[in-house]
Scaffold this active site. Structure first.
Site, PDB file in Angstrom:
ATOM      1  N   PHE A  14      -9.619  -9.751 -21.921  1.00 30.35           N
ATOM      2  CA  PHE A  14     -10.043 -10.336 -20.654  1.00 30.35           C
ATOM      3  C   PHE A  14     -10.375  -9.225 -19.686  1.00 30.35           C
ATOM      4  O   PHE A  14      -9.606  -8.277 -19.535  1.00 30.35           O
ATOM      5  CB  PHE A  14      -8.931 -11.220 -20.069  1.00 30.35           C
ATOM      6  CG  PHE A  14      -9.250 -11.737 -18.694  1.00 30.35           C
ATOM      7  CD1 PHE A  14     -10.099 -12.821 -18.519  1.00 30.35           C
ATOM      8  CD2 PHE A  14      -8.719 -11.125 -17.578  1.00 30.35           C
ATOM      9  CE1 PHE A  14     -10.406 -13.281 -17.242  1.00 30.35           C
ATOM     10  CE2 PHE A  14      -9.015 -11.579 -16.301  1.00 30.35           C
ATOM     11  CZ  PHE A  14      -9.863 -12.668 -16.136  1.00 30.35           C
ATOM     12  N   ARG A  63       1.302 -14.034  -1.333  1.00 29.35           N
ATOM     13  CA  ARG A  63       1.061 -13.503  -2.676  1.00 29.35           C
ATOM     14  C   ARG A  63       1.011 -14.659  -3.655  1.00 29.35           C
ATOM     15  O   ARG A  63       2.016 -15.351  -3.874  1.00 29.35           O
ATOM     16  CB  ARG A  63       2.149 -12.497  -3.074  1.00 29.35           C
ATOM     17  CG  ARG A  63       2.100 -11.213  -2.270  1.00 29.35           C
ATOM     18  CD  ARG A  63       0.776 -10.537  -2.416  1.00 29.35           C
ATOM     19  NE  ARG A  63       0.819  -9.155  -1.958  1.00 29.35           N
ATOM     20  CZ  ARG A  63      -0.227  -8.347  -1.972  1.00 29.35           C
ATOM     21  NH1 ARG A  63      -1.398  -8.777  -2.395  1.00 29.35           N
ATOM     22  NH2 ARG A  63      -0.098  -7.108  -1.553  1.00 29.35           N
ATOM     23  N   ALA A  75      -1.084  -1.636   1.425  1.00 30.68           N
ATOM     24  CA  ALA A  75      -1.497  -1.068   0.137  1.00 30.68           C
ATOM     25  C   ALA A  75      -2.752  -1.766  -0.344  1.00 30.68           C
ATOM     26  O   ALA A  75      -3.085  -2.863   0.110  1.00 30.68           O
ATOM     27  CB  ALA A  75      -0.385  -1.233  -0.891  1.00 30.68           C
ATOM     28  N   GLU A  92      -6.727   1.586   3.661  1.00 30.69           N
ATOM     29  CA  GLU A  92      -5.835   0.431   3.714  1.00 30.69           C
ATOM     30  C   GLU A  92      -5.021   0.402   5.002  1.00 30.69           C
ATOM     31  O   GLU A  92      -4.761  -0.667   5.550  1.00 30.69           O
ATOM     32  CB  GLU A  92      -4.922   0.406   2.489  1.00 30.69           C
ATOM     33  CG  GLU A  92      -5.653   0.146   1.193  1.00 30.69           C
ATOM     34  CD  GLU A  92      -6.354  -1.211   1.134  1.00 30.69           C
ATOM     35  OE1 GLU A  92      -5.842  -2.199   1.714  1.00 30.69           O
ATOM     36  OE2 GLU A  92      -7.425  -1.286   0.508  1.00 30.69           O
ATOM     37  N   GLU A  96      -5.536  -2.970   7.168  1.00 31.85           N
ATOM     38  CA  GLU A  96      -4.433  -3.925   7.262  1.00 31.85           C
ATOM     39  C   GLU A  96      -3.655  -3.859   8.568  1.00 31.85           C
ATOM     40  O   GLU A  96      -3.068  -4.851   8.986  1.00 31.85           O
ATOM     41  CB  GLU A  96      -3.491  -3.759   6.068  1.00 31.85           C
ATOM     42  CG  GLU A  96      -4.157  -4.122   4.760  1.00 31.85           C
ATOM     43  CD  GLU A  96      -3.215  -4.146   3.574  1.00 31.85           C
ATOM     44  OE1 GLU A  96      -1.991  -3.955   3.748  1.00 31.85           O
ATOM     45  OE2 GLU A  96      -3.708  -4.367   2.455  1.00 31.85           O
ATOM     46  N   GLU A 119      -0.732   0.982 -14.194  1.00 33.80           N
ATOM     47  CA  GLU A 119      -0.936   1.082 -12.748  1.00 33.80           C
ATOM     48  C   GLU A 119      -0.177   2.264 -12.159  1.00 33.80           C
ATOM     49  O   GLU A 119       0.998   2.477 -12.445  1.00 33.80           O
ATOM     50  CB  GLU A 119      -0.498  -0.193 -12.030  1.00 33.80           C
ATOM     51  CG  GLU A 119      -0.759  -0.110 -10.536  1.00 33.80           C
ATOM     52  CD  GLU A 119      -0.300  -1.337  -9.767  1.00 33.80           C
ATOM     53  OE1 GLU A 119      -0.855  -1.585  -8.694  1.00 33.80           O
ATOM     54  OE2 GLU A 119       0.621  -2.040 -10.244  1.00 33.80           O
ATOM     55  N   GLU A 138     -11.918 -10.818   3.270  1.00 30.86           N
ATOM     56  CA  GLU A 138     -12.079 -12.236   3.586  1.00 30.86           C
ATOM     57  C   GLU A 138     -10.935 -13.107   3.061  1.00 30.86           C
ATOM     58  O   GLU A 138     -10.681 -14.183   3.578  1.00 30.86           O
ATOM     59  CB  GLU A 138     -13.415 -12.764   3.084  1.00 30.86           C
ATOM     60  CG  GLU A 138     -13.566 -12.742   1.576  1.00 30.86           C
ATOM     61  CD  GLU A 138     -14.932 -13.221   1.116  1.00 30.86           C
ATOM     62  OE1 GLU A 138     -14.998 -13.726  -0.014  1.00 30.86           O
ATOM     63  OE2 GLU A 138     -15.907 -13.077   1.862  1.00 30.86           O
ATOM     64  N   GLU A 140      -7.723 -11.996   2.966  1.00 31.73           N
ATOM     65  CA  GLU A 140      -6.469 -11.450   3.484  1.00 31.73           C
ATOM     66  C   GLU A 140      -6.112 -12.100   4.816  1.00 31.73           C
ATOM     67  O   GLU A 140      -6.949 -12.201   5.712  1.00 31.73           O
ATOM     68  CB  GLU A 140      -6.577  -9.931   3.706  1.00 31.73           C
ATOM     69  CG  GLU A 140      -6.443  -9.109   2.475  1.00 31.73           C
ATOM     70  CD  GLU A 140      -6.468  -7.621   2.778  1.00 31.73           C
ATOM     71  OE1 GLU A 140      -5.622  -6.919   2.200  1.00 31.73           O
ATOM     72  OE2 GLU A 140      -7.316  -7.164   3.553  1.00 31.73           O
TER      73      GLU A 140
END
Length: 179
Positions: A14, A63, A75, A92, A96, A119, A138, A140
């Site tokens: 995927f 989330r 982040a 960021e 943010e 990661e 858009e 967030e």
């Protein structure tokens, strides 16, 4: 107990916008094979924004994976795998929080889930914050609030803050700066 491990095949199962999911066929000691999941992530950066009075700016956001709001340090994902973490952290921070900083200092590098994901998050401390303007994506919706490190440590120890990057970063900040 030294095992010889060799990847025989990696199949993309995927392709997502943030992660790619693979299945790896692995050979162990030359005598048997296993299939392991692997999630490829392009990387991320985070920032611990410290105000002039020593408080830390935190973002509260929804989330989807948890189906609830969380309290985190700012982040986001790198724009590209080779983007420097400092650039991403700076972007960021402004996006943010509505602040920017010319004083970003590397704090810690995190690997979030080493069993199945690559990661990597570079975390920086931002001081000498300069008011700017939020530039939220858009999708967030962020509430911003400042906390003392003592308040944040208490939120960690009571389970209110569970996000691994936030916990590790705040505790590293507390240790490094002895606060």
């Amino acid at each position: 107990m030294s095992e010889q491990i060799k990847r025989l095949k990696r199949e993309l199962k995927f392709k997502g916008t943030i992660i790619d999911f693979y299945q790896d066929t692995m050979e162990i000691n030359g005598d048997h094979t296993v299939v392991w999941d692997f999630i490829k992530h392009k990387g991320a950066a985070a920032v611990v924004p410290v105000t002039a009075d020593g408080k830390i700016l935190m973002v509260r956001q929804y989330r989807n994976a948890l189906d609830r709001y969380t309290l985190e340090i700012p982040a986001g994902a790198l724009d590209a795998e080779d983007e420097p973490g400092r650039e991403c952290a700076s972007r960021e921070l402004e996006e943010e929080t509505g602040y920017r900083s010319e004083n970003l200092e590397w704090l810690i590098t995190l690997r979030t889930t080493v069993a199945f994901c690559n990661e990597r998050i570079e975390v920086y401390v931002a001081k000498d914050l300069i008011p700017s303007k939020q530039h939220l994506d858009e999708d967030e919706f962020i509430d911003l609030k400042a906390y003392s490190i003592e308040e944040l440590k208490e939120k960690i120890l009571t389970g209110e803050i569970e996000d691994a990057k936030t916990v590790a970063s705040l505790m590293a900040y507390a240790v490094k700066y002895s606060v």
